[in-house]
Design an enzyme around this catalytic site. Structure first.
Site, PDB file in Angstrom:
ATOM      1  N   LYS A   1      14.095   3.277   1.885  1.00 24.67           N
ATOM      2  CA  LYS A   1      14.363   2.899   0.498  1.00 24.67           C
ATOM      3  C   LYS A   1      15.864   2.804   0.319  1.00 24.67           C
ATOM      4  O   LYS A   1      16.621   3.439   1.063  1.00 24.67           O
ATOM      5  CB  LYS A   1      13.793   3.945  -0.454  1.00 24.67           C
ATOM      6  CG  LYS A   1      13.603   3.448  -1.864  1.00 24.67           C
ATOM      7  CD  LYS A   1      12.288   2.712  -2.032  1.00 24.67           C
ATOM      8  CE  LYS A   1      12.191   2.049  -3.388  1.00 24.67           C
ATOM      9  NZ  LYS A   1      10.839   1.513  -3.655  1.00 24.67           N
TER      10      LYS A   1
ATOM     11  N   ASP B   1      12.627  -3.668  -6.092  1.00 25.09           N
ATOM     12  CA  ASP B   1      12.115  -2.504  -6.824  1.00 25.09           C
ATOM     13  C   ASP B   1      12.721  -2.636  -8.229  1.00 25.09           C
ATOM     14  O   ASP B   1      13.101  -3.745  -8.634  1.00 25.09           O
ATOM     15  CB  ASP B   1      12.529  -1.189  -6.134  1.00 25.09           C
ATOM     16  CG  ASP B   1      11.829   0.043  -6.707  1.00 25.09           C
ATOM     17  OD1 ASP B   1      10.659   0.273  -6.391  1.00 25.09           O
ATOM     18  OD2 ASP B   1      12.457   0.786  -7.497  1.00 25.09           O
TER      19      ASP B   1
HETATM   20  P1  NDP Z   1      11.273  -3.705 -12.969  1.00 25.50           P
HETATM   21  O1  NDP Z   1      12.716  -3.505 -12.918  1.00 25.50           O
HETATM   22  O2  NDP Z   1      10.696  -5.067 -12.842  1.00 25.50           O
HETATM   23  O3  NDP Z   1      10.689  -3.064 -14.320  1.00 25.50           O
HETATM   24  C1  NDP Z   1      10.870  -1.726 -14.641  1.00 25.50           C
HETATM   25  C2  NDP Z   1      10.304  -1.473 -16.038  1.00 25.50           C
HETATM   26  O4  NDP Z   1      10.319  -0.076 -16.303  1.00 25.50           O
HETATM   27  C3  NDP Z   1      11.134  -2.114 -17.127  1.00 25.50           C
HETATM   28  O5  NDP Z   1      10.317  -2.428 -18.214  1.00 25.50           O
HETATM   29  C4  NDP Z   1      12.111  -0.991 -17.476  1.00 25.50           C
HETATM   30  O6  NDP Z   1      12.662  -1.091 -18.772  1.00 25.50           O
HETATM   31  C5  NDP Z   1      11.223   0.214 -17.364  1.00 25.50           C
HETATM   32  N1  NDP Z   1      12.025   1.408 -17.001  1.00 25.50           N
HETATM   33  C6  NDP Z   1      12.859   1.544 -15.948  1.00 25.50           C
HETATM   34  N2  NDP Z   1      13.400   2.772 -15.929  1.00 25.50           N
HETATM   35  C7  NDP Z   1      12.876   3.411 -16.995  1.00 25.50           C
HETATM   36  C8  NDP Z   1      13.026   4.710 -17.502  1.00 25.50           C
HETATM   37  N3  NDP Z   1      13.834   5.606 -16.917  1.00 25.50           N
HETATM   38  N4  NDP Z   1      12.313   5.035 -18.612  1.00 25.50           N
HETATM   39  C9  NDP Z   1      11.491   4.128 -19.203  1.00 25.50           C
HETATM   40  N5  NDP Z   1      11.301   2.887 -18.762  1.00 25.50           N
HETATM   41  C10 NDP Z   1      11.990   2.538 -17.666  1.00 25.50           C
HETATM   42  O7  NDP Z   1      10.654  -2.733 -11.845  1.00 25.50           O
HETATM   43  P2  NDP Z   1       9.227  -2.771 -11.156  1.00 25.50           P
HETATM   44  O8  NDP Z   1       8.203  -3.224 -12.131  1.00 25.50           O
HETATM   45  O9  NDP Z   1       9.370  -3.485  -9.873  1.00 25.50           O
HETATM   46  O10 NDP Z   1       9.013  -1.234 -10.809  1.00 25.50           O
HETATM   47  C11 NDP Z   1       8.381  -0.307 -11.706  1.00 25.50           C
HETATM   48  C12 NDP Z   1       7.889   0.906 -10.934  1.00 25.50           C
HETATM   49  O11 NDP Z   1       6.954   0.492  -9.928  1.00 25.50           O
HETATM   50  C13 NDP Z   1       8.972   1.685 -10.184  1.00 25.50           C
HETATM   51  O12 NDP Z   1       8.628   3.056 -10.168  1.00 25.50           O
HETATM   52  C14 NDP Z   1       8.881   1.135  -8.771  1.00 25.50           C
HETATM   53  O13 NDP Z   1       9.367   2.047  -7.812  1.00 25.50           O
HETATM   54  C15 NDP Z   1       7.370   0.965  -8.644  1.00 25.50           C
HETATM   55  N6  NDP Z   1       6.938   0.035  -7.612  1.00 25.50           N
HETATM   56  C16 NDP Z   1       7.362  -1.279  -7.605  1.00 25.50           C
HETATM   57  C17 NDP Z   1       6.899  -2.136  -6.633  1.00 25.50           C
HETATM   58  C18 NDP Z   1       7.235  -3.586  -6.650  1.00 25.50           C
HETATM   59  O14 NDP Z   1       6.628  -4.319  -5.845  1.00 25.50           O
HETATM   60  N7  NDP Z   1       8.108  -4.072  -7.498  1.00 25.50           N
HETATM   61  C19 NDP Z   1       6.016  -1.663  -5.542  1.00 25.50           C
HETATM   62  C20 NDP Z   1       5.561  -0.295  -5.706  1.00 25.50           C
HETATM   63  C21 NDP Z   1       6.052   0.505  -6.683  1.00 25.50           C
HETATM   64  P3  NDP Z   1      14.143  -1.685 -18.977  1.00 25.50           P
HETATM   65  O15 NDP Z   1      14.030  -3.155 -18.756  1.00 25.50           O
HETATM   66  O16 NDP Z   1      14.467  -1.312 -20.375  1.00 25.50           O
HETATM   67  O17 NDP Z   1      15.016  -0.990 -17.968  1.00 25.50           O
END
Ligand code: NDP
Length: 449
Positions: free
Chosen positions: A128, A168
């Site tokens: 990571k 991510d």
């Molecule tokens: P994105 O950046 O596309 O989206 C993240 C979302 O979560 C946004 O809506 C963001 O809001 C919100 N967010 C981020 N940090 C916080 C926080 N501290 N508190 C509240 N809301 C928060 O990321 P992903 O959708 O790719 O990833 C989301 C989760 O899924 C993560 O935990 C990631 O590790 C996990 N994941 C992702 C994969 C992938 O293929 N993308 C695969 C497996 C797991 P804002 O825009 O306001 O920051």
């Protein structure tokens, strides 16, 4: 704390060594609770120092990322790549760009990734990386310069047989494109398999964008079918986050007959009891890169609430936390239970605090840990690597079908391991044990390395 003296000793040693890494320690603690059920059956592990080696990343890289902003001012961020475990394949795992990124966060994610990748049955080790860079509010040109600087250092450490990064939080198609462009320029090779999540014209896989969210729903469907004889049809669903994972979890939920009644970002959440209008959400988040508040401003009948934790108080049958680590605490979990929810399936990595997991499990709700239920993203990255090696591209339907089969297999492996451990249906134990056993076998076979 654990039944096993061996695990107690290893845990104490990492607390002593890394006392300032709370997320990492939390992830290890949770996995050790599951390993406590099997470690006594494997005295050879202690002799080989297996668990001590497993909790220590093979390599940790930390580097300076200097770049120039649109005002001509020099900015300096910190970059990381944790190459956690290569026992079953090249290091593989995403990059996170978010101000909260630090070594503890990246280590916890690399540790979880190792077990997750093992569960996919594909040959991928765990890694990571990321940076404390915040892409929010930055111009495309600033994001490009940052990505180029980040890759200038990282290029020497990655490759299709070495380490394969992907997206991510904060790293989507745009960022992967800039990262790959700079990588190709530095190494002077079109080595597509060195990064996944690429655009379709340059080696990306169809369905990779959708894979984590779709895979989450495929996994949840298996659990609902096999443990409750039920499905998404007619269910109210709350999804936290509105990024990549949340968006496509919402889309698949709706295709399966569910109604998504609430979604969020890091500022607040919207409730739309008639079901979130996905076209509007995609427009706000993918095209305009705006805040979720805009949804309530533009969709009559929906409401916006400031702050994200309140989302778990919205009445639903199924909750899919898809934002970030520790986003649901015991209070949020109690609200879900009080509202009669039947299951929580993690789309994010470690979104539930240990207290929240205890509340959900003791109330008898279905619960799936992210390392199993969100593994569809990395599994499809594995399929992207396969297509790059074959120099072929599969259709959306082919990839989606493989993804759905992989998620079903992961569910079955987790359930079978939970039964073998004497706690049928505890998918957290099942995921931890099934994921670990394969890595352990490979590490034992490869000697002390
Ligand atoms: P994105 O950046 O596309 O989206 C993240 C979302 O979560 C946004 O809506 C963001 O809001 C919100 N967010 C981020 N940090 C916080 C926080 N501290 N508190 C509240 N809301 C928060 O990321 P992903 O959708 O790719 O990833 C989301 C989760 O899924 C993560 O935990 C990631 O590790 C996990 N994941 C992702 C994969 C992938 O293929 N993308 C695969 C497996 C797991 P804002 O825009 O306001 O920051």
């Amino acid at each position: 704390m654990y039944k096993s003296e061996y695990l107690n000793r290893v845990y104490e040693s990492i607390v002593k060594r890394d006392p300032n890494e709370p997320e990492y320690l939390q992830a290890v603690r949770e996995v050790f609770e599951s390993l406590d059920l099997v470690v006594d059956k494997h005295p050879e592990w202690e002799k080989a120092g297996l668990i001590e080696r497993f909790v220590e990343p093979e390599r940790v890289l930390e580097f300076r990322v200097p770049w120039v902003d649109d005002q001509g001012k020099v900015q300096v961020n910190r970059g990381y790549r944790v190459q956690y475990n290569s026992a079953i394949g090249p290091y593989k795992g995403g990059l996170r760009f978010h101000p909260s990124v630090n070594l503890s966060v990246i280590k916890f994610l690399g540790f979880e990734q190792t077990l997750k990748n093992s569960l996919t049955t594909l040959p991928m080790g765990g890694g990571k990386g990321g940076s404390d860079f915040d892409p929010k509010g930055r111009s495309d040109a600033e994001v490009m310069r940052f990505c180029q600087s980040f890759m200038t250092e990282m290029a020497r450490h990655i490759g299709q047989f070495t380490d394969v990064p992907a997206g991510d939080i904060g790293v989507g198609g745009r960022e992967v494109g800039y990262l790959y462009g700079q990588f190709k320029r530095i190494v002077n090779r079109f080595e597509a398999g060195a990064i996944t999540g690429k655009g379709i014209p340059f080696g990306g896989s169809l369905a990779r964008t959708q894979a984590t969210g779709y895979g989450l729903c495929y996994f949840a469907s298996e659990a609902l079918k096999k443990q409750r004889n039920d499905s998404f049809a007619g269910k109210k669903v709350v999804i936290s986050g509105s990024g990549n994972v949340a968006q496509y979890a919402a889309e698949k939920c709706m295709q399966l007959g569910g109604t998504v009644v609430a979604m969020s970002d890091s500022n607040g959440y919207v409730v739309d009891e008639r079901g979130i209008d996905l076209e509007k959400l995609f427009d706000i988040k993918q095209k305009r890169r705006a805040r979720i508040r805009v949804y309530a401003e533009e969709v009559p009948g929906s409401e916006y609430h400031e702050g994200c934790k309140g989302i778990w108080g919205v009445k639903c049958d199924i909750a899919l936390p898809c934002a970030s680590q520790n986003e649901m605490d015991a209070e949020g979990a109690r609200a879900l239970v009080a509202n009669g929810a039947m299951g929580v399936f993690e789309g994010a990595n470690m979104p539930l605090t240990p207290e929240a997991i205890a509340v959900i499990q003791s109330a008898g709700l279905l619960y799936a840990p992210g390392k199993a239920s969100n593994a569809g993203g990395v599994a499809t990255s594995g399929l992207e690597m396969s297509q790059n090696s074959l120099r072929m591209a599969w259709s959306f339907e082919e990839v989606d079908q493989k993804l759905s089969g992989i998620m079903e297999n992961i569910y079955n492996a987790c359930y079978a391991a939970s039964e073998e451990c004497g706690c049928p249906g505890d998918l957290m134990v099942g995921a931890n044990v099934a994921g670990f056993l394969k890595v352990a076998e490979a590490m034992m076979a490869q000697g002390v390395v």
